[in-house]
Design a protein around this motif. Structure first.
Motif, PDB file in Angstrom:
ATOM      1  N   LEU A  46       0.842  -1.199   0.000  1.00 34.08           N
ATOM      2  CA  LEU A  46       0.000   0.000   0.000  1.00 34.08           C
ATOM      3  C   LEU A  46       0.876   1.247   0.000  1.00 34.08           C
ATOM      4  N   PHE A  47       0.720   2.061  -1.033  1.00 33.59           N
ATOM      5  CA  PHE A  47       1.443   3.326  -1.134  1.00 33.59           C
ATOM      6  C   PHE A  47       0.573   4.430  -0.541  1.00 33.59           C
ATOM      7  N   VAL A  48       1.102   5.111   0.459  1.00 30.93           N
ATOM      8  CA  VAL A  48       0.339   6.161   1.145  1.00 30.93           C
ATOM      9  C   VAL A  48       1.016   7.500   0.901  1.00 30.93           C
ATOM     10  N   SER A  49       0.224   8.486   0.482  1.00 32.54           N
ATOM     11  CA  SER A  49       0.763   9.828   0.239  1.00 32.54           C
ATOM     12  C   SER A  49       0.324  10.782   1.349  1.00 32.54           C
ATOM     13  N   GLU A  50       0.905  11.946   1.354  1.00 35.82           N
ATOM     14  CA  GLU A  50       0.740  12.903   2.447  1.00 35.82           C
ATOM     15  C   GLU A  50      -0.705  13.406   2.577  1.00 35.82           C
ATOM     16  N   LYS A  51      -1.019  13.938   3.750  1.00 32.90           N
ATOM     17  CA  LYS A  51      -2.320  14.571   3.972  1.00 32.90           C
ATOM     18  C   LYS A  51      -2.516  15.691   2.964  1.00 32.90           C
ATOM     19  N   GLY A  52      -3.750  15.819   2.482  1.00 35.08           N
ATOM     20  CA  GLY A  52      -4.068  16.899   1.562  1.00 35.08           C
ATOM     21  C   GLY A  52      -3.765  16.612   0.111  1.00 35.08           C
ATOM     22  N   THR A  53      -3.197  15.445  -0.203  1.00 34.15           N
ATOM     23  CA  THR A  53      -2.927  15.078  -1.588  1.00 34.15           C
ATOM     24  C   THR A  53      -4.145  14.395  -2.202  1.00 34.15           C
ATOM     25  N   SER A  54      -4.099  14.162  -3.490  1.00 40.11           N
ATOM     26  CA  SER A  54      -5.175  13.476  -4.196  1.00 40.11           C
ATOM     27  C   SER A  54      -4.729  12.070  -4.580  1.00 40.11           C
ATOM     28  N   ARG A  55      -5.691  11.190  -4.732  1.00 41.69           N
ATOM     29  CA  ARG A  55      -5.384   9.838  -5.209  1.00 41.69           C
ATOM     30  C   ARG A  55      -4.717   9.925  -6.577  1.00 41.69           C
ATOM     31  N   TYR A  56      -3.657   9.151  -6.740  1.00 38.82           N
ATOM     32  CA  TYR A  56      -2.888   9.193  -7.981  1.00 38.82           C
ATOM     33  C   TYR A  56      -2.763   7.779  -8.537  1.00 38.82           C
ATOM     34  N   ASP A  57      -3.287   7.554  -9.722  1.00 40.61           N
ATOM     35  CA  ASP A  57      -3.171   6.262 -10.385  1.00 40.61           C
ATOM     36  C   ASP A  57      -1.788   6.162 -11.021  1.00 40.61           C
ATOM     37  N   ILE A  58      -1.054   5.128 -10.659  1.00 41.61           N
ATOM     38  CA  ILE A  58       0.335   4.985 -11.091  1.00 41.61           C
ATOM     39  C   ILE A  58       0.357   4.420 -12.515  1.00 41.61           C
ATOM     40  N   PRO A  59       0.827   5.176 -13.497  1.00 38.39           N
ATOM     41  CA  PRO A  59       0.738   4.737 -14.898  1.00 38.39           C
ATOM     42  C   PRO A  59       1.399   3.385 -15.166  1.00 38.39           C
ATOM     43  N   SER A  60       2.535   3.127 -14.555  1.00 37.68           N
ATOM     44  CA  SER A  60       3.257   1.882 -14.834  1.00 37.68           C
ATOM     45  C   SER A  60       2.742   0.694 -14.022  1.00 37.68           C
ATOM     46  N   LEU A  61       1.787   0.949 -13.127  1.00 33.08           N
ATOM     47  CA  LEU A  61       1.172  -0.121 -12.332  1.00 33.08           C
ATOM     48  C   LEU A  61      -0.347  -0.034 -12.486  1.00 33.08           C
ATOM     49  N   PRO A  62      -0.892  -0.510 -13.595  1.00 31.28           N
ATOM     50  CA  PRO A  62      -2.334  -0.394 -13.826  1.00 31.28           C
ATOM     51  C   PRO A  62      -3.147  -0.989 -12.680  1.00 31.28           C
ATOM     52  N   GLY A  63      -4.095  -0.201 -12.168  1.00 34.36           N
ATOM     53  CA  GLY A  63      -4.940  -0.664 -11.075  1.00 34.36           C
ATOM     54  C   GLY A  63      -4.416  -0.347  -9.693  1.00 34.36           C
ATOM     55  N   ILE A  64      -3.207   0.218  -9.602  1.00 27.72           N
ATOM     56  CA  ILE A  64      -2.596   0.545  -8.315  1.00 27.72           C
ATOM     57  C   ILE A  64      -2.480   2.066  -8.199  1.00 27.72           C
ATOM     58  N   SER A  65      -2.806   2.583  -7.010  1.00 30.13           N
ATOM     59  CA  SER A  65      -2.807   4.032  -6.786  1.00 30.13           C
ATOM     60  C   SER A  65      -2.026   4.385  -5.536  1.00 30.13           C
ATOM     61  N   ARG A  66      -1.571   5.623  -5.492  1.00 30.46           N
ATOM     62  CA  ARG A  66      -1.124   6.203  -4.230  1.00 30.46           C
ATOM     63  C   ARG A  66      -2.369   6.645  -3.476  1.00 30.46           C
ATOM     64  N   ILE A  67      -2.508   6.160  -2.237  1.00 29.86           N
ATOM     65  CA  ILE A  67      -3.698   6.459  -1.453  1.00 29.86           C
ATOM     66  C   ILE A  67      -3.399   7.619  -0.510  1.00 29.86           C
ATOM     67  N   PRO A  68      -4.128   8.727  -0.602  1.00 35.28           N
ATOM     68  CA  PRO A  68      -3.901   9.830   0.328  1.00 35.28           C
ATOM     69  C   PRO A  68      -4.210   9.413   1.764  1.00 35.28           C
ATOM     70  N   PHE A  69      -3.462   9.956   2.687  1.00 37.09           N
ATOM     71  CA  PHE A  69      -3.688   9.657   4.107  1.00 37.09           C
ATOM     72  C   PHE A  69      -5.150   9.871   4.476  1.00 37.09           C
ATOM     73  N   ASP A  70      -5.771  10.898   3.912  1.00 37.12           N
ATOM     74  CA  ASP A  70      -7.154  11.235   4.256  1.00 37.12           C
ATOM     75  C   ASP A  70      -8.161  10.200   3.764  1.00 37.12           C
ATOM     76  N   GLU A  71      -7.754   9.313   2.861  1.00 39.82           N
ATOM     77  CA  GLU A  71      -8.664   8.293   2.337  1.00 39.82           C
ATOM     78  C   GLU A  71      -8.344   6.894   2.871  1.00 39.82           C
ATOM     79  N   LEU A  72      -7.527   6.831   3.908  1.00 40.72           N
ATOM     80  CA  LEU A  72      -7.091   5.531   4.423  1.00 40.72           C
ATOM     81  C   LEU A  72      -8.247   4.671   4.915  1.00 40.72           C
TER      82      LEU A  72
END
Length: 337
Positions: A46-72
């Motif tokens: 699970l890739f977790v990004s900082e508070k206040g960021t948006s979910r980011y779909d990782i282009p080279s990993l289809p179906g996998i996203s960086r999950i913002p702390f606020d959406e945990l």
């Protein structure tokens, strides 16, 4: 007319031995199946990004996203509902918090520390595995502290890894998972944890982590800037098997509770060799490049995704892996198990 009438003298091996009898229908095949793939075998990265960021779909990993702390909370609920018991945590650190020494890795209020506390608050039964390495926190992207001459400093790095491990243990993590491949770090981390009273915190050591070409998408996922870095002075030579076995044995002697082989499919022989000589549980990491190849092949209808994914994962179990870290964990629970 039967085959035997055409060739009356033809001999078919030992005619009374017919292994196909155990393959003649799905029910019998299920009865004699030697290995099973279970939801409890799977650990989801699970890739977790900082508070206040948006979910980011990782282009080279289809179906996998960086999950913002606020959406945990929503993400963890989905993982639980699928029946996954373990999560491997990786931070996506704000570039303004990085420095040459990775000091953010042991900030008590850092992203990983807050993430561990948050998940343990909302889902205490989830088993948390936290990556221990400096590359997500350094400006240069190496897994350790760099000397002015470019050398990755072993002992100075180990000291930082101990501080990072203690910081995560204080937040309630179940497993610290050193992935840096510095010498002696397992013994040092075990000593530090025990000395500070974290006797119950376990260590899953990346014992045989090879200098692989299959890590590229991961380095994009955590934005480490390390895609072109040469890490061959600390990661293992892909040509060497005995070296991987030796590293595993040393880590067990130093106090590792589990060991990891990484990558997965290209190193199944290493898994089998270590399994034959070591008694602790073995994890294997189906890394980002392996996942991306399967996904891209499936999207182009080159392979049947369900069959190919199951085959790749059951091969890891057959080689001797007890646990599998895979980006396919959620997908497998939805489509196969």
């Amino acid at each position: 007319m039967s085959h035997y009438q055409l060739f009356p003298d033809l001999k078919i091996g030992n005619a009374h031995i017919r292994p196909r009898r155990l393959r003649k229908n799905a029910q019998i095949r299920s009865l004699v199946q030697e290995y099973q793939l279970l939801k409890s075998d799977l650990i989801y990265p699970l890739f977790v990004s900082e508070k206040g960021t948006s979910r980011y779909d990782i282009p080279s990993l289809p179906g996998i996203s960086r999950i913002p702390f606020d959406e945990l909370s929503a993400e963890i609920k989905q993982i639980q509902d699928l029946g996954i018991h373990g999560i491997m945590l990786f931070p996506v650190t704000d570039k303004n918090k990085k420095d040459p020494f990775g000091k953010e890795s042991y900030n008590p209020d850092g992203l990983m520390q807050c993430t561990i506390r948050k998940i343990k608050e909302i889902a205490p039964e989830i088993i948390l595995f936290a990556d221990i390495a400096l590359d997500p926190f350094t400006t240069h992207g190496h897994d350790g502290i760099i000397h002015e001459n470019g050398e990755v400093l072993n002992d100075e790095t180990v000291e930082a890894l101990c501080m990072q491990s203690l910081s995560y243990a204080a937040c309630g993590v179940d497993f610290v998972c050193p992935s840096d491949m510095m010498d002696g770090r397992i013994g040092a981390i075990r000593y530090a944890l025990d000395k500070e009273g974290y006797i119950g915190t376990s260590i899953l050591s990346y014992s045989a982590k090879f200098a692989s070409a299959f890590y590229g998408p991961f380095r994009e996922a955590i934005a480490s800037g390390a895609r072109g870095l040469d890490k061959k002075t600390y990661q293992l030579n892909p040509c060497n098997a005995r070296e991987g076995i030796r590293e595993a044995q040393l880590d067990i002697e130093e106090g590792a509770d589990m060991i990891m082989i990484k990558p997965g499919m290209p190193y199944l022989d290493i898994v089998a060799k270590i399994k034959a000589q070591c008694e602790v549980p073995i994890a294997i990491y189906q890394v980002s490049g392996e996942y991306a190849m399967l996904k891209n092949a499936a999207q182009q209808n080159i392979i049947d995704e369900k069959s190919a994914v199951f085959e790749s994962l059951i091969a890891m179990k057959r080689a001797g892996a007890d646990l599998i870290v895979t980006y396919y964990a959620k997908w497998v629970c939805e489509h196969i198990l």
